[in-house]
Design a protein around this motif. Structure first.
Motif: not given
Length: 150
Positions: A94, A104, A106-111, A114
């Motif tokens: 984050e 995009v 960053q979204t992959v790393w956060v997903a 999770s």
């Protein structure tokens, strides 16, 4: 994610410790799990600082779980000995910043983090010690592709 030797050894040590009702010596843990003594002492110190294990000094001293093994997750252990479950060049996902064309990621790393949490926070030391893994974790291994080392 790459599981470090330190995390693997820490989990194996906790499986061994949790199987004993009383304190168990580091020597016994190391011998049982084939963990080098010096490395094990360092790992146990990290786990003690995190409040996962407690030590008892003296002739009948050793190590014990500081909490119920059912309340300690694999994720807790990894964080205690290696830090965050997922980082991007040492930074939490984050907090990473990219230019517009790569944002995009960053979204992959956060997903991905999770997804790791959904497994690693669901598995307790007790589950490892008894071999009774949660059904949703076991379900992830039923697909043959899960075992394929792409």
């Amino acid at each position: 994610m790459r599981v470090s030797t330190k995390s693997d050894y820490a989990l194996r040590a906790l499986i061994e410790i949790s199987r004993h009702d009383d304190v168990v010596s580091a020597e016994q843990v190391g011998t049982s799990q084939d963990i080098p003594s010096g490395y094990l002492q360092s790992i146990l110190a990290d786990l003690r600082r995190a409040g996962i294990v407690a030590s008892q000094r003296g002739q009948s001293g050793g190590w014990r779980m500081a909490n119920d093994p059912a309340d300690v997750s694999v994720a807790d252990v990894i964080r205690a000995v290696d830090g965050p479950l997922l980082s991007v060049y040492g930074v939490r996902p984050e907090s990473v910043s990219y230019n517009e064309s790569a944002a995009v990621l960053q979204t992959v790393w956060v997903a991905a983090r999770s997804s790791l949490r959904s497994v690693l926070e669901a598995v307790s030391i007790e589950a490892l010690a008894t071999g009774a893994l949660p059904a949703d974790v076991m379900a992830r291994t039923t697909d043959e592709d899960a075992w394929n080392p792409h």
